[in-house]
Motif scaffolding. Structure first.
Motif, PDB file in Angstrom:
ATOM      1  N   ALA A 128       8.406   2.972 -16.834  1.00 54.10           N
ATOM      2  CA  ALA A 128       7.820   2.308 -15.671  1.00 54.10           C
ATOM      3  C   ALA A 128       7.034   3.325 -14.843  1.00 54.10           C
ATOM      4  CB  ALA A 128       8.920   1.668 -14.828  1.00 54.10           C
ATOM      5  N   CYS A 129       7.597   4.524 -14.697  1.00 52.20           N
ATOM      6  CA  CYS A 129       6.905   5.579 -13.944  1.00 52.20           C
ATOM      7  C   CYS A 129       5.603   5.975 -14.638  1.00 52.20           C
ATOM      8  CB  CYS A 129       7.796   6.822 -13.802  1.00 52.20           C
ATOM      9  SG  CYS A 129       9.237   6.532 -12.783  1.00 52.20           S
ATOM     10  N   LEU A 130       5.674   6.052 -15.954  1.00 54.99           N
ATOM     11  CA  LEU A 130       4.489   6.462 -16.730  1.00 54.99           C
ATOM     12  C   LEU A 130       3.352   5.458 -16.539  1.00 54.99           C
ATOM     13  CD1 LEU A 130       3.733   8.652 -18.856  1.00 54.99           C
ATOM     14  CD2 LEU A 130       4.264   6.956 -20.591  1.00 54.99           C
ATOM     15  N   LEU A 131       3.686   4.156 -16.632  1.00 46.57           N
ATOM     16  CA  LEU A 131       2.635   3.137 -16.523  1.00 46.57           C
ATOM     17  C   LEU A 131       2.121   3.020 -15.088  1.00 46.57           C
ATOM     18  CD1 LEU A 131       3.926   0.354 -18.941  1.00 46.57           C
ATOM     19  CD2 LEU A 131       2.033   1.900 -19.297  1.00 46.57           C
ATOM     20  N   LEU A 132       2.985   3.322 -14.106  1.00 42.94           N
ATOM     21  CA  LEU A 132       2.529   3.260 -12.710  1.00 42.94           C
ATOM     22  C   LEU A 132       1.532   4.379 -12.408  1.00 42.94           C
ATOM     23  CD1 LEU A 132       5.761   2.428 -10.708  1.00 42.94           C
ATOM     24  CD2 LEU A 132       3.658   1.099 -10.758  1.00 42.94           C
ATOM     25  N   ARG A 133       1.634   5.438 -13.187  1.00 39.77           N
ATOM     26  CA  ARG A 133       0.770   6.592 -12.935  1.00 39.77           C
ATOM     27  C   ARG A 133      -0.655   6.346 -13.430  1.00 39.77           C
ATOM     28  NH1 ARG A 133       4.492  11.353 -13.775  1.00 39.77           N
ATOM     29  NH2 ARG A 133       4.776  11.709 -11.572  1.00 39.77           N
ATOM     30  N   VAL A 134      -0.830   5.306 -14.240  1.00 42.49           N
ATOM     31  CA  VAL A 134      -2.157   5.026 -14.806  1.00 42.49           C
ATOM     32  C   VAL A 134      -3.020   4.350 -13.746  1.00 42.49           C
ATOM     33  CG1 VAL A 134      -3.395   3.666 -16.534  1.00 42.49           C
ATOM     34  CG2 VAL A 134      -1.229   4.763 -17.125  1.00 42.49           C
ATOM     35  N   HIS A 162       0.821  -1.222   0.000  1.00 47.79           N
ATOM     36  CA  HIS A 162       0.000   0.000   0.000  1.00 47.79           C
ATOM     37  C   HIS A 162       0.851   1.266   0.000  1.00 47.79           C
ATOM     38  CE1 HIS A 162      -3.566  -2.383   0.358  1.00 47.79           C
ATOM     39  NE2 HIS A 162      -3.057  -3.022   1.404  1.00 47.79           N
ATOM     40  N   ILE A 163       2.004   1.186  -0.697  1.00 44.35           N
ATOM     41  CA  ILE A 163       2.779   2.419  -0.907  1.00 44.35           C
ATOM     42  C   ILE A 163       2.136   3.117  -2.106  1.00 44.35           C
ATOM     43  CG2 ILE A 163       5.037   3.373  -1.492  1.00 44.35           C
ATOM     44  CD1 ILE A 163       6.301   0.902  -0.256  1.00 44.35           C
ATOM     45  N   HIS A 164       1.910   4.402  -2.013  1.00 43.63           N
ATOM     46  CA  HIS A 164       1.229   5.128  -3.093  1.00 43.63           C
ATOM     47  C   HIS A 164       2.123   5.176  -4.342  1.00 43.63           C
ATOM     48  CE1 HIS A 164      -0.820   8.318  -5.271  1.00 43.63           C
ATOM     49  NE2 HIS A 164      -1.855   8.102  -4.473  1.00 43.63           N
ATOM     50  N   PRO A 165       1.511   5.010  -5.537  1.00 45.55           N
ATOM     51  CA  PRO A 165       2.324   5.046  -6.770  1.00 45.55           C
ATOM     52  C   PRO A 165       3.209   6.277  -6.881  1.00 45.55           C
ATOM     53  CG  PRO A 165       0.093   4.371  -7.299  1.00 45.55           C
ATOM     54  CD  PRO A 165       0.111   4.677  -5.828  1.00 45.55           C
ATOM     55  N   VAL A 166       2.752   7.423  -6.389  1.00 39.93           N
ATOM     56  CA  VAL A 166       3.552   8.655  -6.499  1.00 39.93           C
ATOM     57  C   VAL A 166       4.842   8.529  -5.683  1.00 39.93           C
ATOM     58  CG1 VAL A 166       3.608  11.114  -5.921  1.00 39.93           C
ATOM     59  CG2 VAL A 166       1.600  10.145  -7.019  1.00 39.93           C
ATOM     60  N   VAL A 167       4.762   7.872  -4.520  1.00 39.92           N
ATOM     61  CA  VAL A 167       5.963   7.668  -3.690  1.00 39.92           C
ATOM     62  C   VAL A 167       6.936   6.737  -4.417  1.00 39.92           C
ATOM     63  CG1 VAL A 167       6.816   6.793  -1.472  1.00 39.92           C
ATOM     64  CG2 VAL A 167       4.619   7.993  -1.580  1.00 39.92           C
ATOM     65  N   ILE A 168       6.363   5.680  -5.041  1.00 46.24           N
ATOM     66  CA  ILE A 168       7.209   4.731  -5.796  1.00 46.24           C
ATOM     67  C   ILE A 168       7.916   5.476  -6.930  1.00 46.24           C
ATOM     68  CG2 ILE A 168       7.202   2.645  -7.228  1.00 46.24           C
ATOM     69  CD1 ILE A 168       4.723   1.713  -5.710  1.00 46.24           C
ATOM     70  N   ILE A 169       7.163   6.330  -7.612  1.00 50.39           N
ATOM     71  CA  ILE A 169       7.736   7.055  -8.764  1.00 50.39           C
ATOM     72  C   ILE A 169       8.867   7.976  -8.301  1.00 50.39           C
ATOM     73  CG2 ILE A 169       7.213   8.846 -10.478  1.00 50.39           C
ATOM     74  CD1 ILE A 169       4.415   7.452 -10.718  1.00 50.39           C
ATOM     75  N   GLN A 170       8.650   8.670  -7.187  1.00 41.38           N
ATOM     76  CA  GLN A 170       9.702   9.577  -6.671  1.00 41.38           C
ATOM     77  C   GLN A 170      10.973   8.782  -6.342  1.00 41.38           C
ATOM     78  OE1 GLN A 170       7.593  11.403  -3.464  1.00 41.38           O
ATOM     79  NE2 GLN A 170       6.993  13.199  -4.668  1.00 41.38           N
ATOM     80  N   ALA A 171      10.785   7.604  -5.723  1.00 40.10           N
ATOM     81  CA  ALA A 171      11.947   6.777  -5.369  1.00 40.10           C
ATOM     82  C   ALA A 171      12.652   6.293  -6.631  1.00 40.10           C
ATOM     83  CB  ALA A 171      11.488   5.589  -4.523  1.00 40.10           C
ATOM     84  N   TYR A 172      11.859   5.919  -7.659  1.00 36.85           N
ATOM     85  CA  TYR A 172      12.439   5.465  -8.938  1.00 36.85           C
ATOM     86  C   TYR A 172      13.270   6.574  -9.574  1.00 36.85           C
ATOM     87  CZ  TYR A 172      10.077   0.913  -9.468  1.00 36.85           C
ATOM     88  OH  TYR A 172       9.706  -0.394  -9.335  1.00 36.85           O
ATOM     89  N   GLY A 192      12.349   6.398   5.323  1.00 37.52           N
ATOM     90  CA  GLY A 192      10.932   6.084   5.178  1.00 37.52           C
ATOM     91  C   GLY A 192      10.648   4.954   4.218  1.00 37.52           C
ATOM     92  N   VAL A 193       9.365   4.893   3.781  1.00 39.82           N
ATOM     93  CA  VAL A 193       8.937   3.777   2.921  1.00 39.82           C
ATOM     94  C   VAL A 193       9.571   3.841   1.533  1.00 39.82           C
ATOM     95  CG1 VAL A 193       6.715   3.280   4.011  1.00 39.82           C
ATOM     96  CG2 VAL A 193       6.871   5.084   2.300  1.00 39.82           C
ATOM     97  N   ALA A 194      10.108   5.015   1.142  1.00 41.45           N
ATOM     98  CA  ALA A 194      10.721   5.152  -0.194  1.00 41.45           C
ATOM     99  C   ALA A 194      11.907   4.203  -0.355  1.00 41.45           C
ATOM    100  CB  ALA A 194      11.164   6.586  -0.427  1.00 41.45           C
ATOM    101  N   GLN A 195      12.410   3.683   0.777  1.00 40.20           N
ATOM    102  CA  GLN A 195      13.566   2.779   0.708  1.00 40.20           C
ATOM    103  C   GLN A 195      13.224   1.506  -0.075  1.00 40.20           C
ATOM    104  OE1 GLN A 195      15.189   1.925   4.514  1.00 40.20           O
ATOM    105  NE2 GLN A 195      16.853   0.695   3.760  1.00 40.20           N
ATOM    106  N   TRP A 196      11.971   1.019   0.072  1.00 39.12           N
ATOM    107  CA  TRP A 196      11.593  -0.232  -0.610  1.00 39.12           C
ATOM    108  C   TRP A 196      11.630  -0.076  -2.130  1.00 39.12           C
ATOM    109  CZ3 TRP A 196      11.800  -4.099   2.578  1.00 39.12           C
ATOM    110  CH2 TRP A 196      11.479  -3.914   3.939  1.00 39.12           C
ATOM    111  N   PRO A 197      10.901   0.907  -2.696  1.00 43.46           N
ATOM    112  CA  PRO A 197      10.967   1.040  -4.166  1.00 43.46           C
ATOM    113  C   PRO A 197      12.370   1.380  -4.674  1.00 43.46           C
ATOM    114  CG  PRO A 197       9.583   2.774  -3.192  1.00 43.46           C
ATOM    115  CD  PRO A 197       9.882   1.799  -2.118  1.00 43.46           C
ATOM    116  N   TYR A 198      13.161   2.146  -3.862  1.00 45.94           N
ATOM    117  CA  TYR A 198      14.534   2.479  -4.266  1.00 45.94           C
ATOM    118  C   TYR A 198      15.339   1.186  -4.406  1.00 45.94           C
ATOM    119  CZ  TYR A 198      19.021   5.003  -4.242  1.00 45.94           C
ATOM    120  OH  TYR A 198      20.245   5.515  -4.575  1.00 45.94           O
ATOM    121  N   ARG A 199      15.134   0.290  -3.422  1.00 46.03           N
ATOM    122  CA  ARG A 199      15.848  -0.989  -3.458  1.00 46.03           C
ATOM    123  C   ARG A 199      15.355  -1.860  -4.624  1.00 46.03           C
ATOM    124  NH1 ARG A 199      16.778  -3.079   2.260  1.00 46.03           N
ATOM    125  NH2 ARG A 199      18.527  -1.663   2.104  1.00 46.03           N
ATOM    126  N   ALA A 200      14.069  -1.682  -4.989  1.00 44.20           N
ATOM    127  CA  ALA A 200      13.500  -2.463  -6.100  1.00 44.20           C
ATOM    128  C   ALA A 200      14.236  -2.163  -7.408  1.00 44.20           C
ATOM    129  CB  ALA A 200      12.016  -2.160  -6.248  1.00 44.20           C
TER     130      ALA A 200
END
Length: 549
Positions: free
Chosen positions: A520-526, A115-125, A431-439
Motif C-alpha cells: 500500500a505504501c509503495l502504490l501511494l508513493r506513485v 490533502h494529507i501528503h502521501p509521505v505523511v500517510i506512509i509514515q503513519a502506516y 497531528g494529522v498522522a492520527q487519521w491514516p493511523y486510524r485508517a
C-alpha cells in the motif's frame, strides 16, 4: 483468460499524473481485491476461469485465481505479484494479503481528500505496522510441533476453507507425514524442510480420494526397459547414473572410410567392447537396479539382463535426486568411477505396478527416507488439481510451524485484536498522522467483515458484537490484549477461538500484514504513470525506453 474487470490501460503516450495516478492505482487495487474477496473463509465461493485454449479451472485458491487472470493496469499487476510473494514466502494467506492491501489503499482515499501528503500517510502506516506486529505477538501462543492433535487442528484450519475440507483429516495426515519425512537437521538446531524439491505429488486419476497416501519412498511413472528384467526386488542394491549406457560416437567431424568387410566387423566389435566395458564397471559393484537419466542401448540391456540386473532409463533429474535422498545412493557421472560407497541400500522394496493403463515404479519401505512421494487418487483431473493446490497450502502451513512454532487465533480474531488496539493507540498519535493511523485500524476489520458476509450474516450487527468483545477484553487485560474472539465462518457468529479451535501460524499473519502495508505504501508513493516509448524497429528496444512523448 480475461477477467470481468475494466482497467485503465496506460498505453503508449498516455500519461496520468498526481491525483489522477493515485486514484487510478487505488481503483485498480480495489478491483483486484473485489474479485478475490468472496474466496475467503469456509463458505468461500468458487471461481470458474476460462483459459484461451478453452479449458476451465474451478478453484477458490486466491493464488491460483490471480495467477490465471489477465490484467492491463500496472497497479493491478503489482497486487497480483503480492499474492505470488506471499505464496513463496509462507505458502498461505494469499487471499488475506490482497484483501488487506486493497482495503488499506481504499481507506487512504479519504486521507488524500483531506490533502494529507502521501509521505505523511506512509509514515503513519509504517508506525501502525510496527504496533500491529507487536499486538500479533502478544495474542499468539507457542505450539508443540511434536503434538499430532495440535498440528492436525492447525493444518485443518488452513484447508477448512478449501474444497478438500470434507477429507480434512486425511489431508492433514498426508501433509504432516510428508513434511516430517523431508525435514532433517542440517547441523545444530537448524532444520531444512524443502517440500518443493523432495515431496513430490503424483496425481493418478481413478480410485477414491481415500486411497491417497504418502509413500515412504519414491514413485516414478516408468517401466523397465527389457521384458526379462525383474519387476520386483526386495532390498535392492541401487546404482544411480547421470550418463548414457550407449556407444560413444565420434564428434560430427569424424569420418571413417571402410574398404574391407573385416574393417566393418571391427568397427561393430569396438562398439560392443565399449558398451561391455561400461556394463562390466556396473556389474563389478553387484547392483540389482540401475537407474540412469540418459539412454540405455539394446546391447547394454542384454549384458545387464545376463547378470539379472534391472534398468530404468530417462528418469528426470529431480526424480533422481529424490531417489538418491530416499535410498542413500550417490548419483555418479561416469560408470568407471563407481565404488561400493555409491550403492544405495536403504530401500526395502522395488516393484512395478500397473495403475489404470500405466506402469509405475515404486521404491518403498525405505529406512529413514528424506524424500517422499504423495500419491493422490480421485475421480477426475480437475478434482486432483484442486486437491494438489490445497495440499500444497497444508504442507506450507506445517513447514511454517516447524520453523516458527507460534500460533495466532484464526477466524479474523487476530485482525480484530489488532484493529481494536490500534484504535486505542491512535489517540496518542499527534497531528494529522492520527487519521491514516486510524485508517489502518479500520482496514484490519475487513477480514472479519468479509468472513461474516461470505457466511451470509449481517456484517454490521455481528461486527459490532465482535468489536465490543475485543474492546472489553482489551480493557480487562490492560496492555495485554487476550483477543481470541473471532468469527465462525460457517455460521457467521462470534465465537471464542480458544474453544472453537481455529488457529493459524503466526508467520502467515505477520507476513500478511507486512506485505499488505508495504505494498500500500509503495502504490501511494506513485504520482506519475507514463507509458514507455515503443521501440521503432527491432534492435532499438534497448536504449531510451523511458522517455516521454
Amino acid at each position: 483468460m480475461q477477467a470481468p474487470v475494466m482497467f485503465v490501460n496506460t498505453g503508449n503516450g498516455e500519461r496520468q499524473t498526481g491525483r489522477q495516478a493515485q486514484m487510478s492505482n487505488i481503483t485498480a487495487a480495489k478491483t483486484v481485491a473485489d474479485i478475490i474477496r468472496s474466496c475467503l473463509g469456509p463458505k468461500a465461493m468458487l471461481k470458474m476461469l476460462l483459459d484461451p485454449m478453452g479449458g476451465i479451472v474451478l478453484t477458490n485458491d486466491g493464488h491460483a485465481i490471480l495467477r490465471e487472470i489477465e490484467v492491463a493496469h500496472p497497479a493491478a499487476k503489482s497486487m497480483i505479484e503480492l499474492a505470488r510473494t506471499q505464496d513463496e514466502e509462507v505458502g498461505d494467506g494469499t487471499t488475506t494479503v490482497i484483501i488487506l492491501a486493497g482495503e488499506m489503499l481504499a481507506l487512504s482515499l479519504p486521507q488524500l481528500d483531506r490533502h494529507i501528503h502521501p509521505v505523511v500517510i506512509i509514515q503513519a502506516y509504517k508506525r501502525a505496522l510496527a504496533d500491529a506486529l507487536s499486538v500479533i505477538e502478544e495474542v499468539s501462543i507457542p505450539v508443540d510441533i511434536e503434538n499430532n492433535d495440535q498440528m492436525r487442528q492447525l493444518i485443518g484450519s488452513s484447508i477448512g476453507t478449501k474444497f478438500t475440507s470434507r477429507w480434512s483429516d486425511l489431508m492433514c495426515d498426508l501433509a504432516l507425514k510428508a513434511v516430517r519425512t523431508v525435514s532433517h537437521n542440517v547441523g545444530g538446531a537448524k532444520q531444512e524442510v524443502d517440500i518443493k524439491r523432495y515431496a513430490r505429488v503424483e496425481k493418478v486419476p481413478g480410485g477414491e480420494i481415500e486411497d491417497s497416501c504418502v509413500l515412504d519412498g519414491v514413485m516414478l511413472n516408468k517401466d523397465i526397459t527389457h521384458p526379462k528384467m525383474r519387476r520386483r526386488i526386495e532390498n535392492p542394491r541401487i546404482v544411480l547414473l547421470d550418463c548414457t549406457l550407449e556407444y560413444k560416437k565420434g564428434e560430427s567431424q569424424t569420418n571413417i572410410e571402410i574398404t574391407k568387410e573385416e574393417d566393418w566387423n571391427r568397427v561393430l566389435q569396438i562398439e560392443e567392447e565399449q558398451v561391455k566395458a561400461m556394463c562390466d564397471a556396473i556389474i563389478a559393484v553387484k547392483p540389482d537396479l540401475v537407474i540412469t537419466e540418459k539412454g540405455v542401448s539394446d546391447l547394454a540391456q542384454h549384458f545387464l539382463v545376463k547378470h539379472n540386473i534391472t534398468a530404468l532409463r530417462r528418469v528426470r533429474k529431480t526424480d533422481n535426486n529424490r531417489i538418491a535422498r530416499a535410498t542413500g545412493a550417490t548419483i555418479v557421472n561416469s560408470v568407471y568411477d563407481l565404488t561400493e560407497r555409491d550403492v544405495g541400500t536403504h530401500c526395502g522394496l522395488f516393484e512395478i505396478s500397473k495403475i489404470g493403463d500405466e506402469y509405475f515404479t515404486f521404491l518403498t519401505k525405505c529406512k529413514d527416507p528424506k524424500a517422499c512421494t504423495i500419491l493422490l487418487r480421485g475421480p477426475s483431473k480437475d478434482i486432483l488439481n484442486e486437491i494438489d493446490r490445497n495440499l500444497a497450502d497444508a504442507m506450507a502451513v506445517a513447514r511454517n510451524v516447524i520453523f516458527h512454532p507460534f500460533l495466532s487465533p484464526g477466524g479474523g480474531a487476530t485482525e480484530m485484536a489488532v484493529s481494536v488496539r490500534l484504535a486505542q493507540k491512535a489517540k496518542a498519535v499527534e497531528g494529522v498522522a492520527q487519521w491514516p493511523y486510524r485508517a489502518v485500524a479500520e482496514a484490519m476489520e475487513v477480514i472479519p467483515r468479509t468472513l461474516i458476509q461470505n457466511a451470509g450474516s449481517s456484517p454490521i450487527r455481528v461486527l459490532t458484537q465482535l468489536r465490543a468483545k475485543h474492546a472489553e477484553e482489551a480493557n480487562k487485560t490492560g496492555a495485554q490484549g487476550g483477543g481470541a474472539w473471532g468469527i465462525d465462518g460457517d455460521a457467521g457468529k462470534v465465537v471464542d477461538m480458544k474453544e472453537f479451535g481455529v488457529w493459524e501460524p503466526q508467520a502467515v499473519k505477520l507476513q500478511s500484514i507486512k506485505t499488505a502495508v508495504e505494498s500500500a505504501c509503495l502504490l501511494l508513493r506513485v504520482d506519475d504513470i507514463v507509458g514507455a516509448k515503443a521501440a521503432k524497429q527491432a534492435g532499438m528496444g534497448t536504449g531510451g525506453g523511458g522517455e516521454e512523448d
